[in-house]
Write a protein that holds these residues in place. Structure first.
Motif, mmCIF file in Angstrom:
data_model
loop_
_atom_site.group_PDB
_atom_site.id
_atom_site.type_symbol
_atom_site.label_atom_id
_atom_site.label_comp_id
_atom_site.label_asym_id
_atom_site.label_seq_id
_atom_site.Cartn_x
_atom_site.Cartn_y
_atom_site.Cartn_z
ATOM 1 N N ASN F 69 0.789 -1.241 0.000
ATOM 2 C CA ASN F 69 0.000 0.000 0.000
ATOM 3 C C ASN F 69 0.818 1.287 0.000
ATOM 4 O O ASN F 69 0.272 2.373 0.196
ATOM 5 N N MET F 70 2.115 1.175 -0.213
ATOM 6 C CA MET F 70 2.952 2.360 -0.431
ATOM 7 C C MET F 70 3.875 2.039 -1.595
ATOM 8 O O MET F 70 4.149 0.870 -1.875
ATOM 9 N N GLY F 71 4.340 3.078 -2.295
ATOM 10 C CA GLY F 71 5.184 2.844 -3.454
ATOM 11 C C GLY F 71 6.209 3.944 -3.607
ATOM 12 O O GLY F 71 6.518 4.672 -2.653
ATOM 13 N N VAL F 72 6.741 4.037 -4.813
ATOM 14 C CA VAL F 72 7.797 5.007 -5.097
ATOM 15 C C VAL F 72 7.153 6.335 -5.501
ATOM 16 O O VAL F 72 6.648 6.477 -6.614
ATOM 17 N N SER F 73 7.131 7.297 -4.601
ATOM 18 C CA SER F 73 6.400 8.554 -4.814
ATOM 19 C C SER F 73 7.261 9.776 -4.519
ATOM 20 O O SER F 73 6.752 10.813 -4.094
ATOM 21 N N GLN F 74 8.546 9.668 -4.781
ATOM 22 C CA GLN F 74 9.491 10.755 -4.502
ATOM 23 C C GLN F 74 9.025 12.077 -5.143
ATOM 24 O O GLN F 74 9.156 13.135 -4.537
ATOM 25 N N HIS F 75 8.470 11.988 -6.338
ATOM 26 C CA HIS F 75 8.083 13.210 -7.056
ATOM 27 C C HIS F 75 6.879 13.917 -6.419
ATOM 28 O O HIS F 75 6.594 15.054 -6.741
ATOM 29 N N HIS F 76 6.162 13.244 -5.536
ATOM 30 C CA HIS F 76 5.013 13.868 -4.866
ATOM 31 C C HIS F 76 5.351 14.296 -3.438
ATOM 32 O O HIS F 76 4.465 14.725 -2.702
ATOM 33 N N LEU F 77 6.600 14.149 -3.038
ATOM 34 C CA LEU F 77 6.925 14.256 -1.607
ATOM 35 C C LEU F 77 6.728 15.652 -1.038
ATOM 36 O O LEU F 77 6.556 15.807 0.181
ATOM 37 N N ASN F 78 6.707 16.661 -1.882
ATOM 38 C CA ASN F 78 6.525 18.004 -1.333
ATOM 39 C C ASN F 78 5.065 18.364 -1.084
ATOM 40 O O ASN F 78 4.773 19.443 -0.576
ATOM 41 N N PHE F 79 4.145 17.455 -1.411
ATOM 42 C CA PHE F 79 2.753 17.646 -1.024
ATOM 43 C C PHE F 79 2.513 16.931 0.307
ATOM 44 O O PHE F 79 2.876 15.741 0.445
ATOM 45 N N PRO F 80 1.898 17.620 1.271
ATOM 46 C CA PRO F 80 1.716 17.044 2.615
ATOM 47 C C PRO F 80 1.098 15.643 2.606
ATOM 48 O O PRO F 80 0.109 15.409 1.908
ATOM 49 N N GLY F 81 1.684 14.755 3.389
ATOM 50 C CA GLY F 81 1.109 13.442 3.603
ATOM 51 C C GLY F 81 1.699 12.347 2.734
ATOM 52 O O GLY F 81 1.603 11.166 3.079
ATOM 53 N N THR F 82 2.308 12.714 1.624
ATOM 54 C CA THR F 82 2.892 11.696 0.747
ATOM 55 C C THR F 82 3.991 10.917 1.469
ATOM 56 O O THR F 82 4.806 11.489 2.181
ATOM 57 N N ILE F 83 3.987 9.605 1.262
ATOM 58 C CA ILE F 83 5.028 8.718 1.790
ATOM 59 C C ILE F 83 5.673 8.020 0.606
ATOM 60 O O ILE F 83 4.968 7.506 -0.255
ATOM 61 N N SER F 84 6.991 8.001 0.573
ATOM 62 C CA SER F 84 7.658 7.363 -0.566
ATOM 63 C C SER F 84 8.624 6.282 -0.111
ATOM 64 O O SER F 84 9.432 6.488 0.790
ATOM 65 N N LEU F 85 8.508 5.119 -0.743
ATOM 66 C CA LEU F 85 9.492 4.056 -0.521
ATOM 67 C C LEU F 85 10.674 4.254 -1.474
ATOM 68 O O LEU F 85 10.488 4.644 -2.627
ATOM 69 N N GLN F 86 11.858 3.954 -1.006
ATOM 70 C CA GLN F 86 12.997 3.830 -1.906
ATOM 71 C C GLN F 86 12.720 2.674 -2.872
ATOM 72 O O GLN F 86 12.156 1.653 -2.465
ATOM 73 N N PRO F 87 13.140 2.767 -4.127
ATOM 74 C CA PRO F 87 12.973 1.631 -5.050
ATOM 75 C C PRO F 87 13.549 0.333 -4.474
ATOM 76 O O PRO F 87 12.962 -0.742 -4.620
ATOM 77 N N THR F 88 14.675 0.440 -3.799
ATOM 78 C CA THR F 88 15.280 -0.763 -3.206
ATOM 79 C C THR F 88 14.394 -1.379 -2.128
ATOM 80 O O THR F 88 14.400 -2.594 -1.935
ATOM 81 N N THR F 89 13.647 -0.549 -1.419
ATOM 82 C CA THR F 89 12.732 -1.086 -0.406
ATOM 83 C C THR F 89 11.594 -1.852 -1.073
ATOM 84 O O THR F 89 11.232 -2.953 -0.628
ATOM 85 N N LEU F 90 11.045 -1.290 -2.133
ATOM 86 C CA LEU F 90 9.949 -1.972 -2.826
ATOM 87 C C LEU F 90 10.431 -3.319 -3.385
ATOM 88 O O LEU F 90 9.723 -4.332 -3.296
ATOM 89 N N ILE F 91 11.636 -3.330 -3.909
ATOM 90 C CA ILE F 91 12.179 -4.597 -4.425
ATOM 91 C C ILE F 91 12.378 -5.600 -3.287
ATOM 92 O O ILE F 91 12.103 -6.791 -3.434
ATOM 93 N N ALA F 92 12.823 -5.118 -2.145
ATOM 94 C CA ALA F 92 13.011 -6.016 -0.995
ATOM 95 C C ALA F 92 11.685 -6.627 -0.546
ATOM 96 O O ALA F 92 11.608 -7.823 -0.222
ATOM 97 N N ILE F 93 10.644 -5.810 -0.520
ATOM 98 C CA ILE F 93 9.325 -6.331 -0.145
ATOM 99 C C ILE F 93 8.905 -7.411 -1.135
ATOM 100 O O ILE F 93 8.463 -8.506 -0.746
#
Lengths: 258, 258, 258, 258, 258, 258
Positions: F69-93
């Motif tokens: 339920n979370m993904g790679v959202s670095q480009h949205h991070l400056n909008f309040p509430g966005t959570i971004s996983l590192q690509p390496t974290t998503l691959i680990a999951i």
């Protein structure tokens, strides 16, 4: 000097060049099979040649780094001679190259990539390293933007690896890569998962290249020519340099430059 | 074909070559400042040229891989243009290259290295990858074994980087690396930690190259010549090929081969 | 107190010591087979003893940390009892130790290493951690600098592991490490790769110790003595402390100190 | 020989011992402040002493490895001299130790830990390494199982670090760790997060030790004695050896052994 | 709005909420077998429900993040359907979540965890991430603090997984998790390592859950009820919110708030 | 049971299901801002709903895993509430999920992804994990294949994030995600790097979403409807299920199944 190519400069020349340079162009290729008519360094050499030509157009605002001469080629690994980097290795190399150059004062980077199999890794790298190193990272396929020339000259429905497009580019940029006496059409497999997994299909996925083609290439290399190569390469260089000048926000007349 | 150079072979040629090949030679260089009279790709080009010559001598038992054209150059990083890989990055590249080639059936590897700053990393890599990949890994400095030629021709007490030895090698192998009009002796710093930390001293440690030399080179490049280069390179190739043939345990007359 | 040994100090004593301390000495050993006449903790104990003696000479400018009592011993792993750390593990330990001590205000470090197999890893560590932690890192083999004493007393052409040199050092520093009743010459293998791969040869590479010696040691331990050990150890301590005082740039009379 | 202690054995003795050994005992300590009356190696030494005593009881079925003499001590890092390993570093060390010993044929391991701050990391390590290395991994606090002796002798409501329990253990096992002239009660902070975060509370969390105690210890060290130490240590050894013999499923009369 | 639940808020609502929010509550569950009478998402759902209830009590000072719906479940992996994260993966997720939220201005975090198998990893995470990210990290088992309600209602000597406690919680919080028609007592194995390795025993260690129970649960689910669930949950929420308000150091009347 | 949804199954039901299941569908979303009219869990919920519908069509050959339920959202991070996983974290999951399920006997996987920003990471993951885990990995954007319905209904030149397409999907699949009262067109920035870096342009690169749109969405959400959502979703499900049945090589009449 008509270009800033780091591999042929002394440190004093680099010191001088850094007074105008704003962008580093990092050529990225691959080492992988290219069918019976192209040698395995094809992508590395084409990326390097394109970088040199683009560097000339961007002179004195860009410098060219050493070529990353291997890439992510897992799908070609069952053809003899192919070498594949893990995506994490390619990202580690880019991190080291970019942070070294940032140490020298450069903050904008173009990853100039000739190998489709690297694109996703470069997307991931640009995202991760933008954040980690606080720089601007762009990436481009060397000739993908030459849409007109490709549309006009490439007739195979399935192309993109040692096909008429790539062989033409090589004839124009580095003819020593081509075995003219061996030019072959791709020996495409009738059936297989690959048909379902090509770009644009509902589902993507990893498959091995030999599932798709027995001789290792696709398209029709027998239709390649120097002229087609010239058309594709120069259109791409026009597009890339135009976009880069805009990104550098230079107050120069781009066409005069070229 | 007089050598098996992966960069200029098609996959079918590689397939054929693998019938006799027992060893892969991996050229490893660096991208770093070499004073005012050598360009920064020096080590990468010299490693590649040496690998090609060694590959000829080992034909048809060895093949040459693409050159790893950057290395561990942290100590040169304050000179413009230098790019340095983390030791872990260099090991990752080697792991990928070696495991790819093992997939093709090769189990013996020579890391042919022209850059002193890589040696410790290659020692660590050979230990780790021997275990992880179950292969035999050897490594060598390109010309360090040419002890006679070096003793006879190199007179500077402090040499080893863009000095008469390295410039001579370049004049013989790749004269385009040298700016003949700029040849300079190393501009050695009188004082500093470096004097205490050179090889053979009681204590070693990391220092930056500018602590030792202002212009970036050591030794006396003005004494370099094609003839010295030839002597050093050929003696080294004799030694390397002799040792490799023994390691391959070939039932061939080595001298006849060469 | 005649030395600052962290293992036998309370935090209040450390707090006091930090007023003069400029350098941390980190003893690094190994846990590996040492032939039939030395116990496996040999390197760890010798590093610790040397560190204590060196710490006395550097008092009150240096403190001694706990001993890293295992090291990189992959080449000894086929002898029962040997434990080997991955090079990356040893570097991780050093990173943690050094960053902890930097937190306490120390910025200069000597990795005092008794085990040859660790040297390349320490070179890599000093390069990486200098950059990552912004500290000065030096490293030294415990007694390698005692060139006169070694030249005078060590006669075996092949020495360096549980030989007359190392056993002598142990007799002087920690005689409980030695099984006097079992002293043996190294049982050297006539043939094998090892002959080609020793330091100074054209090619290096990883080999297992049993390829070289059946009983696990080299040299001639039967020639060891307390007196030889004393000569070697004290010459090395003279050299190490002299060099360290210079590196600390202390305005003190070194010989008076000792 | 009354115990198999790897640090004082030759490889031939280890080879012999491996005929009966089924279990390796890995002592794990820490290097951290222990208030004004204990030296910083306290946990490392106590783990080692306990391992030796337990090894005697388990003879000839267990051997003792070198002591891991630093641990996870982040919460003590603001007291001078403390060194802390990252949890990942401690796990890496354990992976290397256990895989080395598995190479020698041992498949059961007891991590004998004297430092509370290591427990969670050991839990994680046992889970990860059981899977990665296919071995059995157990862990235990050195004296936590001596519930009767602790209940009888320890009266401080807040104890567990350089308190009457730990000082008593040291007086029995290694009195050189104790500064008898400095024995102090813990100088507990009246207020602070720590009160909410102790074991058993609704919420846990990381806090620094100085938030809880000004002098670095808790409990009342002035009540420590050799006799209390003996009671605690011997009760713990009874429990640990009983449990281990069951786990080894030995058909021996445990009490006769002891 | 009665709670700040990130999953059901727009960014503008989050922007507004951040004016009062001081704490993020991160629900952490697992995906693992829960015997014949509970579905495998049990822990994930219970953590989420508890977080929502706790978020209501902490309104407007806390917000609730998305649920981490898988955890460390290696010990359940031999039951069909269980998914287990490596501890390092869970820590990586937490690092990303916490650093993202710190970017938005939050500096205090509660890891609200329903799964015992995660606790050690959360301890390690809180230590590592406190240091790496410079934030305050707390963690709690969802209902472990409800000591009175548990003592009063839970009678099985061995409980804690799909037992009367957990099933009661589910009946109160999310009855869809329970297969009322299948409620079973744990089918406990008479013999086995597990008996020696339970919490409180002298030795701990990793064992597979099927060594302890054939049907996958322990305790006696047939004794579960909505009322017991209510008692446990509400007592836990009282404790958790009380402690959190103290940790936030709010000048508000806690009971009035609730 | 009309679908195999792991989150609502007991282990016995999973055991039974595994008799027919050949494929696991892993829903992957994101937690990120979606403009003023959609809540931040949008992508996670849509991926989950699509997976459930696809699972019904593939019953009894596929099962659905818990949603990432979370993904790679670095480009949205400056909008309040966005959570971004590192690509390496998503691959680990993904590595953990897939290797757990492989343990249960499943060897084909569909990563069903609703978030464009994850695509490159999924490409890299499929390449790496195919090799590391020896499984078949496919991935798909949830509705990208509904080309007809999109062409017919989506008129904004720039769409793809909280636009008429995505809002319509939500109205059909999960209307609670939409704030009907706040529907807004994207507030597109006139100028900026983003115009040069969109898909299909000569150059790509990382940019922040606020460079492109002030309110966080693009396209025109006011044109969204339940009917458009139905058309898009059902066309996509037709395509996805058709392709999957082919990939599973089932001897069943696909249309009869649906």
């Amino acid at each position: 000097m008509e270009e800033f190519d780091l591999t042929s400069m002394t440190w004093k020349e680099v010191e001088e060049a850094l007074k105008t340079v704003q962008l580093a162009i990092i050529p990225i290729g691959a080492h992988e099979q290219h069918g019976p008519h192209m040698v395995e360094s094809c992508d590395a050499v084409l990326a390097e040649k394109m970088a040199q030509k683009l560097g000339k157009r961007m002179f004195p605002y860009a410098l060219i780094t050493p070529t990353i001469n291997m890439g992510v080629s897992q799908h070609h690994l069952n053809f003899p001679g192919t070498i594949s980097l893990q995506p994490t290795t390619l990202i580690a190399i880019l991190k080291d190259v970019i942070s070294s150059l940032k140490h020298h004062g450069i903050e904008k980077f173009l990853l100039l990539n000739s190998h489709g199999g690297n694109q996703s890794t470069l997307n991931v790298a640009s995202l991760m390293l933008t954040k980690d190193l606080d720089v601007e990272i762009y990436y481009a396929k060397t000739t993908a933007s030459a849409k007109n020339a490709i549309k006009e000259n490439v007739t195979s429905p399935l192309f993109g690896h040692s096909c008429e497009r790539e062989v033409s580019e090589a004839l124009y940029l580095a003819p020593e890569l081509v075995r003219l006496e061996n030019l072959e059409k791709g020996d495409i497999q009738e059936e297989g998962r690959w048909k379902q997994l090509r770009p644009g299909k509902a589902i993507q996925g990893f498959y091995y290249y030999e599932e798709m083609t027995k001789n290792g290439n696709i398209g029709d290399a027998t239709k390649a020519s120097w002229e087609i190569g010239q058309q594709i390469v120069e259109e791409a260089l026009d597009n890339l340099s135009n976009e880069l000048f805009k990104l550098l926000d230079l107050k120069v007349d781009v066409h005069q430059k070229i």
